[in-house]
Design an enzyme around this catalytic site. Structure first.
Site, PDB file in Angstrom:
ATOM      1  N   LYS A  18       0.829  -1.210   0.000  1.00 21.85           N
ATOM      2  CA  LYS A  18       0.000   0.000   0.000  1.00 21.85           C
ATOM      3  C   LYS A  18       0.866   1.264   0.000  1.00 21.85           C
ATOM      4  O   LYS A  18       0.660   2.170  -0.803  1.00 21.85           O
ATOM      5  CB  LYS A  18      -0.934   0.015   1.233  1.00 21.85           C
ATOM      6  CG  LYS A  18      -1.850  -1.206   1.326  1.00 21.85           C
ATOM      7  CD  LYS A  18      -2.771  -1.139   2.532  1.00 21.85           C
ATOM      8  CE  LYS A  18      -2.094  -1.162   3.885  1.00 21.85           C
ATOM      9  NZ  LYS A  18      -1.349  -2.411   4.202  1.00 21.85           N
ATOM     10  N   ARG A  93      -9.782   0.405   8.521  1.00 21.18           N
ATOM     11  CA  ARG A  93      -9.359  -0.967   8.799  1.00 21.18           C
ATOM     12  C   ARG A  93     -10.433  -1.734   9.561  1.00 21.18           C
ATOM     13  O   ARG A  93     -10.223  -2.902   9.885  1.00 21.18           O
ATOM     14  CB  ARG A  93      -8.092  -0.939   9.656  1.00 21.18           C
ATOM     15  CG  ARG A  93      -6.800  -1.301   8.938  1.00 21.18           C
ATOM     16  CD  ARG A  93      -5.689  -1.149   9.960  1.00 21.18           C
ATOM     17  NE  ARG A  93      -4.470  -1.803   9.623  1.00 21.18           N
ATOM     18  CZ  ARG A  93      -3.416  -1.220   9.073  1.00 21.18           C
ATOM     19  NH1 ARG A  93      -3.466   0.038   8.714  1.00 21.18           N
ATOM     20  NH2 ARG A  93      -2.309  -1.886   8.865  1.00 21.18           N
ATOM     21  N   ARG A 132      11.432  -5.465   5.314  1.00 23.02           N
ATOM     22  CA  ARG A 132      11.117  -4.040   5.065  1.00 23.02           C
ATOM     23  C   ARG A 132      12.067  -3.123   5.841  1.00 23.02           C
ATOM     24  O   ARG A 132      12.392  -3.379   7.002  1.00 23.02           O
ATOM     25  CB  ARG A 132       9.672  -3.756   5.482  1.00 23.02           C
ATOM     26  CG  ARG A 132       9.346  -2.262   5.492  1.00 23.02           C
ATOM     27  CD  ARG A 132       7.889  -1.954   5.429  1.00 23.02           C
ATOM     28  NE  ARG A 132       7.065  -2.637   6.399  1.00 23.02           N
ATOM     29  CZ  ARG A 132       5.739  -2.669   6.348  1.00 23.02           C
ATOM     30  NH1 ARG A 132       5.095  -2.053   5.373  1.00 23.02           N
ATOM     31  NH2 ARG A 132       5.052  -3.324   7.264  1.00 23.02           N
ATOM     32  N   ARG A 165      11.035  -1.170  11.404  1.00 24.09           N
ATOM     33  CA  ARG A 165       9.958  -0.861  12.347  1.00 24.09           C
ATOM     34  C   ARG A 165       9.954  -1.867  13.493  1.00 24.09           C
ATOM     35  O   ARG A 165      10.182  -3.050  13.278  1.00 24.09           O
ATOM     36  CB  ARG A 165       8.600  -0.931  11.627  1.00 24.09           C
ATOM     37  CG  ARG A 165       8.240   0.332  10.903  1.00 24.09           C
ATOM     38  CD  ARG A 165       7.078   0.161   9.955  1.00 24.09           C
ATOM     39  NE  ARG A 165       5.920  -0.559  10.490  1.00 24.09           N
ATOM     40  CZ  ARG A 165       4.797  -0.735   9.811  1.00 24.09           C
ATOM     41  NH1 ARG A 165       4.658  -0.236   8.593  1.00 24.09           N
ATOM     42  NH2 ARG A 165       3.795  -1.395  10.335  1.00 24.09           N
ATOM     43  N   ARG A 176      -0.636  -9.652  13.256  1.00 22.42           N
ATOM     44  CA  ARG A 176      -1.146  -8.601  12.349  1.00 22.42           C
ATOM     45  C   ARG A 176      -1.970  -9.218  11.218  1.00 22.42           C
ATOM     46  O   ARG A 176      -2.969  -8.650  10.795  1.00 22.42           O
ATOM     47  CB  ARG A 176       0.018  -7.773  11.811  1.00 22.42           C
ATOM     48  CG  ARG A 176       0.501  -6.778  12.868  1.00 22.42           C
ATOM     49  CD  ARG A 176       1.877  -6.246  12.599  1.00 22.42           C
ATOM     50  NE  ARG A 176       1.968  -5.484  11.382  1.00 22.42           N
ATOM     51  CZ  ARG A 176       3.121  -5.199  10.763  1.00 22.42           C
ATOM     52  NH1 ARG A 176       4.252  -5.637  11.265  1.00 22.42           N
ATOM     53  NH2 ARG A 176       3.112  -4.496   9.670  1.00 22.42           N
TER      54      ARG A 176
HETATM   55  P1  ADP Z   1       1.163  -1.986   7.545  1.00 19.88           P
HETATM   56  O1  ADP Z   1       2.130  -1.135   6.768  1.00 19.88           O
HETATM   57  O2  ADP Z   1       1.793  -3.237   8.013  1.00 19.88           O
HETATM   58  O3  ADP Z   1      -0.129  -2.193   6.843  1.00 19.88           O
HETATM   59  P2  ADP Z   1       0.575   0.360   9.118  1.00 19.88           P
HETATM   60  O4  ADP Z   1       1.814   1.174   9.042  1.00 19.88           O
HETATM   61  O5  ADP Z   1      -0.562   0.789   8.265  1.00 19.88           O
HETATM   62  O6  ADP Z   1       0.889  -1.179   8.880  1.00 19.88           O
HETATM   63  O7  ADP Z   1       0.060   0.311  10.625  1.00 19.88           O
HETATM   64  C1  ADP Z   1       0.935  -0.003  11.682  1.00 19.88           C
HETATM   65  C2  ADP Z   1       0.124  -0.151  12.979  1.00 19.88           C
HETATM   66  O8  ADP Z   1      -0.541   1.085  13.256  1.00 19.88           O
HETATM   67  C3  ADP Z   1      -0.983  -1.184  12.926  1.00 19.88           C
HETATM   68  O9  ADP Z   1      -0.538  -2.504  13.227  1.00 19.88           O
HETATM   69  C4  ADP Z   1      -1.942  -0.647  13.982  1.00 19.88           C
HETATM   70  O10 ADP Z   1      -1.468  -0.912  15.294  1.00 19.88           O
HETATM   71  C5  ADP Z   1      -1.852   0.853  13.760  1.00 19.88           C
HETATM   72  N1  ADP Z   1      -2.851   1.308  12.748  1.00 19.88           N
HETATM   73  C6  ADP Z   1      -2.603   1.834  11.528  1.00 19.88           C
HETATM   74  N2  ADP Z   1      -3.742   2.143  10.896  1.00 19.88           N
HETATM   75  C7  ADP Z   1      -4.754   1.788  11.735  1.00 19.88           C
HETATM   76  C8  ADP Z   1      -6.168   1.830  11.651  1.00 19.88           C
HETATM   77  N3  ADP Z   1      -6.802   2.304  10.545  1.00 19.88           N
HETATM   78  N4  ADP Z   1      -6.882   1.396  12.701  1.00 19.88           N
HETATM   79  C9  ADP Z   1      -6.278   0.938  13.831  1.00 19.88           C
HETATM   80  N5  ADP Z   1      -4.947   0.847  13.962  1.00 19.88           N
HETATM   81  C10 ADP Z   1      -4.184   1.267  12.928  1.00 19.88           C
HETATM   82  P1  ADP Z   2       2.202  -1.788   3.232  1.00 20.08           P
HETATM   83  O1  ADP Z   2       2.202  -0.286   3.176  1.00 20.08           O
HETATM   84  O2  ADP Z   2       1.010  -2.397   2.573  1.00 20.08           O
HETATM   85  O3  ADP Z   2       2.408  -2.326   4.610  1.00 20.08           O
HETATM   86  P2  ADP Z   2       4.798  -1.582   1.859  1.00 20.08           P
HETATM   87  O4  ADP Z   2       4.511  -0.736   0.675  1.00 20.08           O
HETATM   88  O5  ADP Z   2       5.528  -0.945   2.983  1.00 20.08           O
HETATM   89  O6  ADP Z   2       3.440  -2.303   2.379  1.00 20.08           O
HETATM   90  O7  ADP Z   2       5.595  -2.872   1.361  1.00 20.08           O
HETATM   91  C1  ADP Z   2       6.032  -3.858   2.282  1.00 20.08           C
HETATM   92  C2  ADP Z   2       7.425  -4.348   1.906  1.00 20.08           C
HETATM   93  O8  ADP Z   2       7.345  -5.102   0.686  1.00 20.08           O
HETATM   94  C3  ADP Z   2       8.430  -3.220   1.640  1.00 20.08           C
HETATM   95  O9  ADP Z   2       9.688  -3.670   2.084  1.00 20.08           O
HETATM   96  C4  ADP Z   2       8.394  -3.058   0.113  1.00 20.08           C
HETATM   97  O10 ADP Z   2       9.642  -2.576  -0.402  1.00 20.08           O
HETATM   98  C5  ADP Z   2       8.096  -4.467  -0.362  1.00 20.08           C
HETATM   99  N1  ADP Z   2       7.231  -4.519  -1.548  1.00 20.08           N
HETATM  100  C6  ADP Z   2       6.198  -3.710  -1.875  1.00 20.08           C
HETATM  101  N2  ADP Z   2       5.630  -4.096  -3.037  1.00 20.08           N
HETATM  102  C7  ADP Z   2       6.295  -5.187  -3.449  1.00 20.08           C
HETATM  103  C8  ADP Z   2       6.180  -6.066  -4.610  1.00 20.08           C
HETATM  104  N3  ADP Z   2       5.229  -5.865  -5.529  1.00 20.08           N
HETATM  105  N4  ADP Z   2       7.047  -7.081  -4.695  1.00 20.08           N
HETATM  106  C9  ADP Z   2       7.997  -7.287  -3.750  1.00 20.08           C
HETATM  107  N5  ADP Z   2       8.168  -6.507  -2.655  1.00 20.08           N
HETATM  108  C10 ADP Z   2       7.335  -5.469  -2.505  1.00 20.08           C
END
Ligand code: ADP
Ligand code: ADP
Length: 220
Positions: A18, A93, A132, A165, A176
């Site tokens: 994302k 979410r 990541r 992170r 998660r």
């Molecule tokens: P990821 O990149 O793995 O999808 P995020 O960076 O979006 O994770 O979120 C990291 C953490 O922040 C989540 O595990 C949760 O604890 C909190 N968080 C983020 N967005 C939300 C949301 N919309 N509702 C509740 N908690 C959230």
């Molecule tokens: P999210 O915001 O959904 O948690 P990220 O964009 O941070 O996810 O991506 C999670 C990890 O996977 C990062 O280390 C990123 O560089 C890697 N990544 C993202 N898209 C791809 C893909 N299409 N193929 C392989 N690795 C990816």
């Protein structure tokens, strides 16, 4: 492109891409990238009361309670740069968050335009999470194997130091993913019923995912 405000949601499990895709798409769409996780991490880094409240949930891979999250994101969306819309990453979410968003937009005569559901199998996500790395200064996302920086540990964009992170560990990722399936995946049906959801295969190269997302937005 029409001038109607565009509120686009990137839906998908942790590490589905994302944030990576939002960084590549928001200029193309002409709207800011609003990531709830980034907003929480900003508050955490600055030791704000909201950051202190959110930390325990984030460390465990639980969702931060809806009232805190909704207040934080709505505050961000009420800023002037979101007048023409936003690319939402990580919010909503839960169904309660989706309803709060829909209600707030309806009050302004607006609505969610499209929901892009990034589909990636769970077993792929574990390696994405643990590999990541993020830039300490600009938040840009890298992967030690799939998207390595030109120089190890250093951000290509601004030379910032890369870090992992606290919640990107093998121990937390299982929880998660469970939380995603229990609390977030019901949003797939919720938005499908509204006829605004498009599935996109997130298990392909980053550039291919970007193309698929652009195609899913081409009519806007
Ligand atoms: P990821 O990149 O793995 O999808 P995020 O960076 O979006 O994770 O979120 C990291 C953490 O922040 C989540 O595990 C949760 O604890 C909190 N968080 C983020 N967005 C939300 C949301 N919309 N509702 C509740 N908690 C959230
Ligand atoms: P999210 O915001 O959904 O948690 P990220 O964009 O941070 O996810 O991506 C999670 C990890 O996977 C990062 O280390 C990123 O560089 C890697 N990544 C993202 N898209 C791809 C893909 N299409 N193929 C392989 N690795 C990816």
């Amino acid at each position: 492109m029409s001038t109607k405000p565009k509120y686009i949601i990137l839906l998908g499990p942790p590490a589905s891409g994302k944030g990576t895709q939002a960084a590549l798409l928001h200029d193309h769409l002409g709207v800011p990238h609003v990531a709830s996780g980034d907003l929480f991490r900003y508050n955490l880094k600055n030791n704000t009361p909201l950051g202190i409240q959110a930390k325990a949930y984030m460390d465990k891979g639980e969702l931060v309670p809806d009232d805190i999250t909704i207040g934080m994101v709505m505050d961000r969306l009420s800023r002037p740069d979101c007048e023409d819309g936003a690319l939402l990453d990580g919010f909503p979410r839960t169904i309660a968050q989706a309803e709060a968003l829909g209600k707030a937009l309806a009050e302004k005569g607006q609505e969610v335009t499209r929901v892009l559901n990034i589909v990636v199998p769970d077993e792929i996500l574990v390696e994405r999470v643990t590999g990541r790395r993020l830039c300490k200064t600009c938040g840009a996302s890298y992967h030690i194997k799939f998207k390595p920086p030109k120089q190890e540990g250093i951000c290509d964009l601004d030379g910032g130091e890369l870090y992992q992170r606290d919640d990107d560990t093998e121990e937390t990722v299982g929880n998660r993913l469970r939380v995603y399936w229990e609390q977030t995946s019901p949003l797939i049906d919720y938005y499908q019923e509204k006829g605004i959801l498009v599935d996109v295969d997130g298990n392909q190269d980053i550039a291919e995912v970007t193309e698929a997302l652009k195609e899913a937005l081409a009519d806007l």
